[in-house]
Write a protein that holds these residues in place. Structure first.
Motif: not given
Length: 261
Positions: A147-148, A150-152, A155, A165, A169, A207, A238, A242, A245
């Motif tokens: 998940g982390r 994926c979030l990066e 971005e 950030r 965002w 986020i 959270t 996720l 997003l």
């Protein structure tokens, strides 16, 4: 002396004809009338009769001819009307048959369209699944594992710099009111009102805070499947945020029940 008078009885009148005799008389009269009418249908015969009959018989014949002529005209008119009715009935039957055929044709066409649309949807769905698998493999090859990461990846996709950030965002969310609505509903405990003028900035801060709770082993990313998000891990806001997003940017994502880490 008459015997009836001697006996004192009154002489009876003419004896009435039996029922069978009366019927025979009527039938004979009808046959005679029919023969006369049939003979008078010919104009030549009528003209000939005018020539041979005495003058005193002419008015009677004229009346008879007139009556027969009127009957013939009436019969002719009735035949024409009956023929017209038959033609109209036939036209109505033909029209009804044509309408049934058209209805069947429309039904067949509608069924064909439904089948074609279903096939097209199945083809599109299959193409979409193939694209999702290709995207998941590409993201996995790019280093997305959880998940982390994926979030990066999201971005990087949106040009957001790590040190900015919240600002990055905020800019993205201001252009995506649908994502603001999804995040606000997915994480009501964040207390962000979608009608708030600073909703994008507040959600951007949330986020950014997700990186503090998403470790490298939370929520796995599987090749050809995508991001697997476990419910309630590390917390419900959270995990649901996720999912919002990931779906907003077309990342393949599946929800799974919570597991012990």
């Amino acid at each position: 002396m008459n015997r009836s008078m001697c006996s004192g009885r009154v002489a009876a009148g003419p004896r009435a004809l039996p029922t069978r005799a009366r019927s025979a008389h009527r039938a004979a009269a009808q046959r005679t009338t029919v023969r006369v009418c049939l003979s008078l249908r010919s104009v030549g015969v009528i003209a000939e009769l005018f020539g041979v009959l005495p003058p005193e018989g002419a008015p009677v014949l004229q009346k008879l001819v007139k009556a027969v002529k009127e009957d013939m005209e009436e019969a002719q008119q009735e035949r024409q009307e009956a023929q017209q009715e038959r033609q109209e009935a036939q036209q109505e039957r033909q029209q009804a048959q044509q309408e049934r055929q058209q209805a069947e044709q429309r039904k067949d066409e509608a069924v064909a369209v439904m089948i074609r649309e279903k096939d097209e949807k199945m083809v599109l769905a299959d193409k979409f699944r193939q694209q999702e698998k290709m995207l998941a493999r590409a993201m996995y090859s790019a280093g997305v594992r959880d998940g982390r990461s994926c979030l990066e990846f999201l971005e990087t996709l949106n040009g957001i710099v790590r040190r900015q950030r919240v600002k990055g965002w905020t800019k993205v969310l201001e252009q995506r009111p649908d994502l603001i609505d999804c995040l606000a509903k997915a994480a009501p405990s964040w207390g962000v009102d979608v009608n708030d003028s600073k909703a994008a900035e507040k959600l951007a801060g949330k986020i950014a805070g997700m990186f503090n709770v998403l470790s490298n082993r939370i929520h796995t990313f599987v090749p050809e499947v995508g991001l697997v998000v476990y419910a309630g891990v590390p917390d419900s806001p959270t995990g649901e945020a996720l999912v919002c997003l990931a779906e907003a940017f077309g990342v393949p994502c599946e929800r799974h029940q919570s597991v012990s880490l």
